[in-house]
Every structure is written in C-alpha cells, then in structure tokens.
Design a protein around this motif. Sequence first.
Motif, PDB file in Angstrom:
ATOM      1  N   THR A 294       0.922  -1.136   0.115  1.00  0.00           N
ATOM      2  CA  THR A 294       0.256   0.068   0.468  1.00  0.00           C
ATOM      3  C   THR A 294       0.778   1.365   0.083  1.00  0.00           C
ATOM      4  N   PHE A 295       1.938   1.250   0.894  1.00  0.00           N
ATOM      5  CA  PHE A 295       3.260   2.654   0.927  1.00  0.00           C
ATOM      6  C   PHE A 295       3.374   2.577  -0.436  1.00  0.00           C
ATOM      7  N   CYS A 296       4.105   1.398  -1.499  1.00  0.00           N
ATOM      8  CA  CYS A 296       3.994   1.289  -2.846  1.00  0.00           C
ATOM      9  C   CYS A 296       3.270   2.539  -4.339  1.00  0.00           C
ATOM     10  N   VAL A 297       2.081   1.610  -3.686  1.00  0.00           N
ATOM     11  CA  VAL A 297       0.833   1.605  -4.502  1.00  0.00           C
ATOM     12  C   VAL A 297       0.776   3.285  -4.255  1.00  0.00           C
ATOM     13  N   LEU A 298       0.668   4.326  -2.749  1.00  0.00           N
ATOM     14  CA  LEU A 298       0.632   5.288  -2.864  1.00  0.00           C
ATOM     15  C   LEU A 298       1.314   6.114  -3.048  1.00  0.00           C
ATOM     16  N   LEU A 299       2.677   5.661  -2.902  1.00  0.00           N
ATOM     17  CA  LEU A 299       4.018   6.257  -3.650  1.00  0.00           C
ATOM     18  C   LEU A 299       4.181   6.534  -5.224  1.00  0.00           C
ATOM     19  N   LEU A 300       3.932   5.803  -6.001  1.00  0.00           N
ATOM     20  CA  LEU A 300       3.786   5.333  -7.432  1.00  0.00           C
ATOM     21  C   LEU A 300       2.436   6.200  -8.282  1.00  0.00           C
ATOM     22  N   ALA A 301       0.690   6.310  -7.398  1.00  0.00           N
ATOM     23  CA  ALA A 301       0.062   7.441  -7.287  1.00  0.00           C
ATOM     24  C   ALA A 301       0.218   9.104  -7.184  1.00  0.00           C
ATOM     25  N   GLU A 302       1.513   9.516  -6.299  1.00  0.00           N
ATOM     26  CA  GLU A 302       1.489  11.060  -5.402  1.00  0.00           C
ATOM     27  C   GLU A 302       3.110  10.982  -6.734  1.00  0.00           C
ATOM     28  N   SER A 303       3.347  10.369  -7.334  1.00  0.00           N
ATOM     29  CA  SER A 303       5.104  10.541  -7.596  1.00  0.00           C
ATOM     30  C   SER A 303       4.967  12.043  -9.027  1.00  0.00           C
ATOM     31  N   LEU A 304       3.935  11.739  -9.476  1.00  0.00           N
ATOM     32  CA  LEU A 304       3.461  13.519 -10.548  1.00  0.00           C
ATOM     33  C   LEU A 304       3.014  14.285  -9.632  1.00  0.00           C
ATOM     34  N   ALA A 305       2.671  14.197  -8.214  1.00  0.00           N
ATOM     35  CA  ALA A 305       1.303  15.439  -7.829  1.00  0.00           C
ATOM     36  C   ALA A 305       2.838  16.888  -7.292  1.00  0.00           C
ATOM     37  N   GLN A 306       2.264  17.603  -8.152  1.00  0.00           N
ATOM     38  CA  GLN A 306       2.364  18.610  -7.885  1.00  0.00           C
ATOM     39  C   GLN A 306       1.037  19.551  -6.901  1.00  0.00           C
ATOM     40  N   ASP A 307       0.493  18.739  -6.348  1.00  0.00           N
ATOM     41  CA  ASP A 307       0.015  19.709  -4.769  1.00  0.00           C
ATOM     42  C   ASP A 307      -0.149  19.674  -3.531  1.00  0.00           C
ATOM     43  N   TRP A 308       1.537  19.340  -3.451  1.00  0.00           N
ATOM     44  CA  TRP A 308       1.905  18.991  -1.937  1.00  0.00           C
ATOM     45  C   TRP A 308       1.412  20.281  -0.783  1.00  0.00           C
ATOM     46  N   PRO A 309       1.193  21.697  -1.490  1.00  0.00           N
ATOM     47  CA  PRO A 309       0.568  22.299  -0.106  1.00  0.00           C
ATOM     48  C   PRO A 309      -1.027  21.748   0.209  1.00  0.00           C
ATOM     49  N   LEU A 310      -1.632  20.256  -0.394  1.00  0.00           N
ATOM     50  CA  LEU A 310      -2.760  20.242   0.217  1.00  0.00           C
ATOM     51  C   LEU A 310      -2.755  18.933   1.108  1.00  0.00           C
ATOM     52  N   SER A 311      -1.316  19.379   2.308  1.00  0.00           N
ATOM     53  CA  SER A 311      -0.293  17.992   2.614  1.00  0.00           C
ATOM     54  C   SER A 311      -1.654  18.157   4.025  1.00  0.00           C
ATOM     55  N   ARG A 312      -2.763  18.326   4.596  1.00  0.00           N
ATOM     56  CA  ARG A 312      -3.034  19.077   5.368  1.00  0.00           C
ATOM     57  C   ARG A 312      -4.218  17.588   5.071  1.00  0.00           C
ATOM     58  N   GLU A 313      -5.422  18.033   3.585  1.00  0.00           N
ATOM     59  CA  GLU A 313      -6.343  17.113   3.640  1.00  0.00           C
ATOM     60  C   GLU A 313      -5.221  15.578   3.097  1.00  0.00           C
ATOM     61  N   ARG A 314      -4.493  14.966   2.911  1.00  0.00           N
ATOM     62  CA  ARG A 314      -3.766  13.934   2.877  1.00  0.00           C
ATOM     63  C   ARG A 314      -4.209  13.443   4.073  1.00  0.00           C
ATOM     64  N   LEU A 315      -3.558  14.154   5.178  1.00  0.00           N
ATOM     65  CA  LEU A 315      -3.413  13.153   6.328  1.00  0.00           C
ATOM     66  C   LEU A 315      -4.795  13.159   6.993  1.00  0.00           C
ATOM     67  N   LEU A 316      -4.971  14.132   6.650  1.00  0.00           N
ATOM     68  CA  LEU A 316      -7.035  13.348   7.392  1.00  0.00           C
ATOM     69  C   LEU A 316      -7.498  12.631   6.973  1.00  0.00           C
ATOM     70  N   GLY A 317      -7.432  12.446   6.065  1.00  0.00           N
ATOM     71  CA  GLY A 317      -7.875  11.648   5.287  1.00  0.00           C
ATOM     72  C   GLY A 317      -6.810  10.536   5.104  1.00  0.00           C
ATOM     73  N   SER A 318      -5.619  10.239   5.449  1.00  0.00           N
ATOM     74  CA  SER A 318      -5.262   8.852   6.213  1.00  0.00           C
ATOM     75  C   SER A 318      -5.727   8.602   7.731  1.00  0.00           C
ATOM     76  N   LEU A 319      -5.746   9.390   8.087  1.00  0.00           N
ATOM     77  CA  LEU A 319      -6.725   9.410   9.830  1.00  0.00           C
ATOM     78  C   LEU A 319      -7.359   8.573   9.894  1.00  0.00           C
ATOM     79  N   ILE A 320      -8.961   9.184   9.022  1.00  0.00           N
ATOM     80  CA  ILE A 320      -9.913   8.914   8.976  1.00  0.00           C
ATOM     81  C   ILE A 320     -10.236   7.170   8.576  1.00  0.00           C
ATOM     82  N   GLY A 321      -9.434   7.073   7.687  1.00  0.00           N
ATOM     83  CA  GLY A 321      -8.994   5.639   6.713  1.00  0.00           C
ATOM     84  C   GLY A 321      -8.962   4.625   7.906  1.00  0.00           C
TER      85      GLY A 321
END
Length: 353
Positions: A294-321
């Motif tokens: 799951t970590f590698c899949v998440l890393l692949l999905a985010e490898s081309l991302a350019q919206d890292w200022p939205l890190s709070r939403e990412r961490l909130l989603g992980s916490l809810i999950g």
Amino acid sequence: MLRFLPYRHQWTVDPTWGAAVVATLGCALPLLLALFSGHSGFLWAAVGAFLAAQADPLHRFGMLRMLLLTLLGACSAGLGFWSAPGPLESLLVFAAGGLLLAWLQRFGREAGKLGLGMLACLCLGQGQQGLGGMPNPYAVAMLFTLGGLWATLLAFSLRGLHGLRLWPYMPRLPSVLKVLRQHAARLPKPQWRLYALGCTLVCGLAGLIVNLSGQPRGYWLTLAVVTGLQIDLKGRLRRALKIALVALLAAGLLVLAGRGLHSPAQMVALAVALILLNRALQVGRYSLYVLQMTFCVLLLAESLAQDWPLSRERLLGSLIGALLALLVALTLYGGRRLRDRRAARSGTGTLPH
C-alpha cells in the motif's frame, strides 16, 4: 541489532533481485514517459507494471499470477473510475470490494494478496477520477493492461535468462481447489462472517465518504482502510492499533518527502529507488506485505503530484481511514468477548484458538 525488531525472521529474507529489476524497469519506463509527455495516463501503466511484478516470475505460478493480477487489476481500476461520480455506485462497489477481500483472505496468503491488489486498484481508480485527463474507465483499464503486459514481457526475458520454460507446467485445477478448501477450513465460520461483515460495511462507508466529501486524492483515505483490513480472529486491539500507527507514520513520511522534494522528477527517482528496494526485500508475513504494497502504491500515485501544499487534506484522509479500519478490529474484539461469555455460561469454557 535485528533481534530487537519485531518479526525479524520475516525481514531477513534473500533478496529477489530478478523480480526487483522487472518491477523497477516496468515502472520506470511509464513514469519517464509521463515526465516527458506530461500525460498522467502513463501513471496507470506504471501501476499496472508494479502490480504485475508482485508475482515472482521464476516461481511455478509466477506467470499465471502476473496475468491474473493484470487482468483483475485493470477491471478494478476501471470500475473504481466508473463509480467515482455516483455515491450509490461508490457505496456498492467498495462494499463488494471489501467482501471480496475478506472472502479471498480465507484461502491463504497468496489469495489475500490477489484481493489486496484488486482493492488497491479500486481505490486508485476512484481517487484519480478527477485528477487526470482520462476520458473513460476503458482507457484506464487499457493503459493498466499495457503496463502489466510490459512487465510480463520483461518477466519472460528473465525466465529465458535462467534457462526456464517460458510457461511452466500448471497443476490440475482440482488439486488447487483442494488446497484452497483446506485453508478456508482452518478459520471459524462465525467469527469470519463477523469479519466479512465489518469489511463490507467499512469499505462501503469509506467509498461513500470520499464521494460525498469531494476530497481530492481520496485514495489516501481508502488505502488507509485497506491497510488495516487483515484477518485477526482473536480480536487483538493492540495489533490493530500498531498497524494503524505504522500506516499513519508512513503517510506522514511520504508527505514530508513530497514537500521536501521540489519537482516530480525527484519524486519519480525516489519512487523507482524504493520500488527496487521493496521488491527485492519483499517480506513473507502478510501483514507486513500489506504495509509494503500500500505504501508503494501510494508513492506511485503521488510521484507526479504537484499539489503538495494540500498535505493537510492527505493526512486527514489517512487518519479517517485508520479510524475506520479500527472499527473492524473493535467489531472482532466485541464478537470474541461475546462468544467467550456465551461459552462460559454454557459451561464449555473458552474456545481454543
């Protein structure tokens, strides 16, 4: 030093560099094409190559598993992409995915890995629906299949270098079904049904939450749920809490890496290096394999991302999950306590594990 680590005998494995090279080359080419072309569709080819490379091509079932992972992963990714706009579709598709994962986990570790790959692709399909320029789920499934076939071609070359048959002899289907039934018979049916019900409800709820909230990159939430869905019929809350904390820690490290690196090219280089290392040192224990994959899949999905200022939403989603996954552990714990109380009242004592 390793003696102080938990599950040290599961980490000290011989590196499988052949399969690691297949996974690395299979993911590197689509990611490089995505960097040069700017088209996010190549990301699906990289995910397809990574999922197909989870099978060891030198093993007896290696080539068959690669094709199965490619076909079922492509269908799951396309289904997740299709279900993303509708709340009812997301609820039903993710509930069916959770039930399928629980059912496959009955038949042993390898069947559970197959279900895990399908559910991870379902999560990516839903979360990537509004991010790229993919027109429909058929295009997603086609690019995913091309990536898996590219990794399969590399695997055929690896078998040829080892002097092996390109397609090994397969055992008879009745023999395979007999082994699967033996694995399923080891699990107590009442407790497994409770676990399957929990997986169905929590996965359906996760898919519905992502749809209704309109959360960008909703796979941070759903993949965190998938990470915690591991059969533990003894209902050990401490184990479930450890898995949730490790998943949150991995998500935090990935966010720090994304904010620290300043370009998608650097993230792609990091992803390729970690894929090589993780595939070479793939652990045998199922719970640790889930965290790795799951970590590698998440890393692949985010490898081309350019919206890292939205890190709070990412961490909130992980916490809810992670909290949703803990609900399944609490359900199993409560079901086990209730079963033990009933057994004590009937005079039979606590059932052995």
